[in-house]
Design an enzyme around this catalytic site. Structure first.
Site, PDB file in Angstrom:
ATOM      1  NE  ARG A 180      16.991  29.441 -55.473  1.00  0.00           N
ATOM      2  CZ  ARG A 180      18.256  30.511 -55.723  1.00  0.00           C
ATOM      3  NH1 ARG A 180      18.123  31.079 -54.997  1.00  0.00           N
ATOM      4  NH2 ARG A 180      18.308  30.371 -56.482  1.00  0.00           N
ATOM      5  CE1 TYR A 220       1.731  19.728 -37.616  1.00  0.00           C
ATOM      6  CE2 TYR A 220       3.836  20.767 -38.550  1.00  0.00           C
ATOM      7  CZ  TYR A 220       2.453  20.053 -38.317  1.00  0.00           C
ATOM      8  OH  TYR A 220       3.506  19.041 -39.281  1.00  0.00           O
ATOM      9  CG  ASP A 229       0.344  27.305 -37.544  1.00  0.00           C
ATOM     10  OD1 ASP A 229      -1.244  27.772 -38.385  1.00  0.00           O
ATOM     11  OD2 ASP A 229       0.909  26.828 -37.669  1.00  0.00           O
ATOM     12  CE  LYS A 236      -2.449  20.382 -42.434  1.00  0.00           C
ATOM     13  NZ  LYS A 236      -1.539  20.600 -42.319  1.00  0.00           N
TER      14      LYS A 236
END
Ligand SMILES: Cc1ncc(COP(=O)(O)O)c(C=O)c1O
Length: 388
Positions: free
Chosen positions: A48, A102, A174, A199
């Protein structure tokens, strides 16, 4: 070899690899440990904290592809988007964004920002005037997404970066739809690059991941929040993503090439009303895309004749999968009116030029003749049905 001299395929294949000192294997070993020593070590590692050996290795590759100092990998594209925005936007701050975002990013802004006291304005379009008229005294961030989904509109990154610098504003993009193969926004002065690595970086429709690349200073600010929000990616998926990225350039270039041929075929088809692909001269942003992008992506949209039933057309396809998401090696297709833009009113969809006959196509790496033959078969089947 000096990293600055490396070609993009060499970066994808080699940069950041973890050396297998024990067995001399050819690829990065996978370190799944979630517990590392804390004494007599340079770095206290913990998944983390975004600093396991595999995480750090992949970050080097992504940072270099985005011409940035540093990067972080997240558990999803939305974890990357939300953590990055919240790292720079505090109570009373304001962000300017285009409305064609998006859907997940749009929802994050409209559903969550009021809880943090963050203000936002959506632009009407993509011009300098559209962005500058929304800038306020408290604007801290301009966030863009180019090419846009699904009409592939292009935002001028040099214009955005100049405008933001005049006002001391941080710029975020983005860059998912383009991928670093087709667009490196740092070349135009954009500060922070964000990806849904689900993607083109993943490219096989089997990984959910996100990434951010930026300067050391900006990554430190994002990391400070990221370790508290806890959106890191598990090492097994990090390792899979590293493997996928070795072939990213080959995949994306094949997708670009197929998309170009397909767009030209669609443009001539009597049952297609309109094709939205920036490689085509008919696209309103063709010249800007030519200046700003290295390739035009494997994403395109087209509108089928209104006499055809969209549902029947999708069902008539044999190889192309009607499915959500994008950028896998397999071709996929979806109806924005039924998926990404379903929550908008019919009037709003019309205002944004999202008709019921619009289909978004994520072009795969199959032979383009096979993609065309599948589409033609569906056109013929459905046009016969309409005549009955
Ligand atoms: C442009 C864009 N940005 C961000 C996201 C969110 O990514 P993820 O689904 O990996 O959280 C998506 C997902 O479809 C996307 O298309």
């Amino acid at each position: 070899m000096k990293s600055g001299k490396m070609g993009i395929n060499t970066i994808c294949t080699h940069v950041g690899e973890v050396e297998d000192k024990q067995f001399k294997g050819a690829i990065s070993p996978l370190y799944m440990s979630s517990s590392y020593a804390y004494e007599d070590v340079d770095v206290k590692r913990y998944p983390r904290y975004f600093n396991t050996p595999n995480q750090e290795a992949l970050c080097k590759k992504i940072a270099m592809l985005e011409k940035s100092d540093s990067a972080l990998i997240f558990g999803s594209g939305m974890a990357a988007v939300s953590t990055t925005m919240l790292a720079f936007l505090h109570k009373g701050d304001h962000v300017v964004l285009p409305q064609t975002l998006y859907g997940g990013t749009y929802n994050f802004v409209v559903e969550e920002f009021h809880k943090f006291g963050i203000e936002y304005s959506f632009t009407e379009g993509f011009s300098e005037m559209d962005f500058s008229e929304k800038i306020q005294k408290n604007t801290k961030v301009i966030f863009v997404e180019t090419p846009s989904n699904p009409l592939m509109r292009i935002t001028d990154l040099e214009m955005i970066s100049k405008l933001a610098k005049q006002h001391g504003i941080i710029t975020m993009i983005d860059n998912t739809f383009a991928s670093p193969v087709n667009q490196t926004p740092a070349d135009f002065g954009i500060d922070i690059m964000i990806h849904s690595a689900t993607k083109y970086m993943g490219g096989h429709s089997d990984i959910l991941a996100g990434a951010v690349a930026a300067s050391e200073e900006h990554i430190k600010i994002i990391w400070n929040l990221a370790k508290n929000l806890g959106g890191s990616l598990s090492d097994y998926t990090v390792w899979l993503l590293e493997r996928s990225m070795k072939t990213m350039v080959l995949r994306v270039k094949a997708q670009n090439k197929n998309a170009k041929k397909l767009a030209r075929w669609l443009e001539k088809h009597p049952l297609v009303e309109k094709v939205y692909y920036p490689r085509l001269k008919s696209h309103p942003d063709h010249e800007l895309a030519k200046r700003q992008m290295k390739g035009y992506t494997g994403m395109l949209s087209f509108e089928i004749n209104e006499s055809l039933n969209v549902g029947d057309f999708l069902k008539a396809l044999k190889m192309i999968k009607p499915s959500m998401s994008l950028a896998g090696v397999e071709s996929t297709i979806l109806s924005p009116a039924k998926t990404s833009h379903a929550l908008l009113s019919a009037e709003e969809r019309e205002r944004q030029n999202i008709s019921d006959g619009l289909l978004r196509f994520s072009v795969g790496i199959e032979e383009v003749e096979d993609i065309i033959s599948d589409l033609e078969g569906a056109f013929q089947k459905v046009s016969k049905m309409e005549k009955i």
